[in-house]
Design a protein around this motif. Structure first.
Motif, PDB file in Angstrom:
ATOM      1  N   ALA A  10     -32.228  -1.371 -13.969  1.00  0.00           N
ATOM      2  CA  ALA A  10     -32.982  -2.145 -15.205  1.00  0.00           C
ATOM      3  C   ALA A  10     -32.907  -1.308 -16.121  1.00  0.00           C
ATOM      4  N   HIS A  11     -32.175  -0.541 -16.455  1.00  0.00           N
ATOM      5  CA  HIS A  11     -31.936   0.520 -17.276  1.00  0.00           C
ATOM      6  C   HIS A  11     -29.918   0.003 -18.269  1.00  0.00           C
ATOM      7  N   SER A  12     -29.596   0.224 -17.273  1.00  0.00           N
ATOM      8  CA  SER A  12     -27.660  -0.427 -17.422  1.00  0.00           C
ATOM      9  C   SER A  12     -27.665  -1.207 -17.991  1.00  0.00           C
ATOM     10  N   HIS A  62     -24.722  -3.198 -11.298  1.00  0.00           N
ATOM     11  CA  HIS A  62     -24.233  -2.240 -12.863  1.00  0.00           C
ATOM     12  C   HIS A  62     -22.934  -3.150 -13.075  1.00  0.00           C
ATOM     13  N   ASP A  63     -22.038  -3.512 -12.600  1.00  0.00           N
ATOM     14  CA  ASP A  63     -20.537  -3.497 -13.027  1.00  0.00           C
ATOM     15  C   ASP A  63     -20.624  -5.126 -13.065  1.00  0.00           C
ATOM     16  N   PHE A  64     -22.246  -5.922 -11.997  1.00  0.00           N
ATOM     17  CA  PHE A  64     -22.309  -7.183 -12.066  1.00  0.00           C
ATOM     18  C   PHE A  64     -23.272  -7.944 -12.288  1.00  0.00           C
ATOM     19  N   SER A  65     -23.727  -7.783 -13.812  1.00  0.00           N
ATOM     20  CA  SER A  65     -24.870  -7.952 -13.805  1.00  0.00           C
ATOM     21  C   SER A  65     -25.116  -9.013 -14.913  1.00  0.00           C
ATOM     22  N   ILE A  66     -23.740 -10.317 -14.175  1.00  0.00           N
ATOM     23  CA  ILE A  66     -24.273 -12.067 -13.950  1.00  0.00           C
ATOM     24  C   ILE A  66     -24.855 -12.087 -13.110  1.00  0.00           C
ATOM     25  N   LEU A  67     -24.927 -11.349 -11.686  1.00  0.00           N
ATOM     26  CA  LEU A  67     -25.189 -11.737 -10.611  1.00  0.00           C
ATOM     27  C   LEU A  67     -27.301 -11.129 -10.766  1.00  0.00           C
ATOM     28  N   VAL A  68     -27.770 -10.769 -11.776  1.00  0.00           N
ATOM     29  CA  VAL A  68     -29.448 -10.372 -12.218  1.00  0.00           C
ATOM     30  C   VAL A  68     -29.472 -11.293 -13.326  1.00  0.00           C
ATOM     31  N   GLU A  82     -28.873 -16.493 -18.148  1.00  0.00           N
ATOM     32  CA  GLU A  82     -29.455 -15.557 -19.119  1.00  0.00           C
ATOM     33  C   GLU A  82     -30.081 -14.294 -18.575  1.00  0.00           C
ATOM     34  N   ILE A  83     -30.066 -13.461 -19.083  1.00  0.00           N
ATOM     35  CA  ILE A  83     -29.424 -11.958 -18.693  1.00  0.00           C
ATOM     36  C   ILE A  83     -30.935 -11.083 -19.544  1.00  0.00           C
ATOM     37  N   ASP A  84     -31.822 -11.341 -18.863  1.00  0.00           N
ATOM     38  CA  ASP A  84     -33.080 -10.572 -20.065  1.00  0.00           C
ATOM     39  C   ASP A  84     -33.622  -9.073 -18.841  1.00  0.00           C
ATOM     40  N   LYS A  85     -33.319  -8.244 -19.903  1.00  0.00           N
ATOM     41  CA  LYS A  85     -33.381  -6.546 -18.923  1.00  0.00           C
ATOM     42  C   LYS A  85     -34.797  -6.717 -18.711  1.00  0.00           C
ATOM     43  N   ASN A  86     -35.904  -7.289 -19.409  1.00  0.00           N
ATOM     44  CA  ASN A  86     -37.221  -7.093 -19.227  1.00  0.00           C
ATOM     45  C   ASN A  86     -37.333  -8.197 -17.884  1.00  0.00           C
TER      46      ASN A  86
END
Length: 264
Positions: A10-12, A62-68, A82-86
């Motif tokens: 979540a922090h990355s 971390h390297d594939f953030s599209i997946l979250v 849509e990637i929302d770190k929160n």
């Protein structure tokens, strides 16, 4: 309870929007469900430890953030992630014990029907879960009988990656898992440059060629009534429609086997 690996993820992650193209939309009804088999050849009691396997998986994200990210429909009928770190769309990750020996799977030609029912936590059609959320990744780790090996079911939404991207993700997970299992420093892992910009493929095409996604944008969004109607469906509704249509026709399961040598 959230693990440290998830909190670190979540922090990355940085919040951003990734726009998909027409080719992604065409494949958005499908998942890429694959099995990966690993034999415990040395009868190692600590073979592929659960905590290392899980934590290395989240480290790989971390390297594939599209997946979250969350798969969403745009007003024009295209898709975006849509990637929302929160508000990360965390993959479904589970591990269970399986009363099937690796040798039995091998004798069956690694046919997934040799595994228990419900071994696959996602089907070929992209569908929402009980909470109305489309998980972009589903992982089900099977601990095989007598610690003879591990079978990993992995499914990724096809709109996000193709087979090459899937293979890249699994290799990256394998590399990080091996390093963490040997107490190696994650900082020693070479950085991997991964682009989610669909327009980058144009750099590999002759100037006279049109990006395949742009052609499909026209067909789906500006095409006939049926294509426009389907394009403007939400991903959740589109999945339900094609799942229902698929149930009207007889189908047969099939599988193909790729050796480790071929994957490498």
């Amino acid at each position: 309870m959230r693990s440290l690996a998830i909190d670190t993820l979540a922090h990355s992650v940085e919040s951003r929007t990734i726009t998909l193209d027409g080719l992604d939309v065409m494949s958005s009804i499908m998942n890429l469900p694959l099995y990966f088999y690993y034999k415990n050849t040395e009868a190692d009691a600590g073979f592929m430890p659960s905590d290392v396997l899980r934590d290395s998986f989240y480290r790989t994200l971390h390297d594939f953030s599209i997946l979250v990210g969350h798969l969403q429909r745009t007003k024009s009928g295209l898709l975006q992630v849509e990637i929302d770190k929160n508000n990360l769309n965390l993959p479904e990750y589970k591990e269970t014990y399986c009363d099937v020996h690796f040798d039995k799977l091998k004798a069956a030609g690694f046919d997934s029907t040799a595994l228990p029912d419900h071994a696959e936590t996602a089907g070929p059609i992209m569908l929402e879960n009980a909470n109305g959320v489309i998980k972009l990744v589903n992982i089900h780790v099977h601990r095989l009988k007598d610690n003879s090996g591990v079978a990993i079911f992995a499914s990724i939404v096809h709109a996000v990656v193709d087979e090459a991207g899937f293979s890249t993700f699994m290799k990256r997970w394998s590399t990080i898992c091996k390093l963490m299992a040997s107490d190696g420093l994650l900082a020693s892992i070479p950085k991997q440059s991964i682009s989610n910009n669909r327009a980058d493929i144009g750099e590999c095409l002759p100037k006279s060629r049109t990006l395949p996604g742009s052609r499909l944008d026209t067909l789906r969004v500006q095409g006939g009534v049926l294509s426009r109607w389907i394009a403007r469906m939400s991903p959740q509704l589109r999945g339900k429609l094609f799942s229902a249509l698929g149930g009207l026709f007889a189908s047969a399961d099939s599988h193909y086997f790729i050796s480790r040598q071929m994957l490498n």
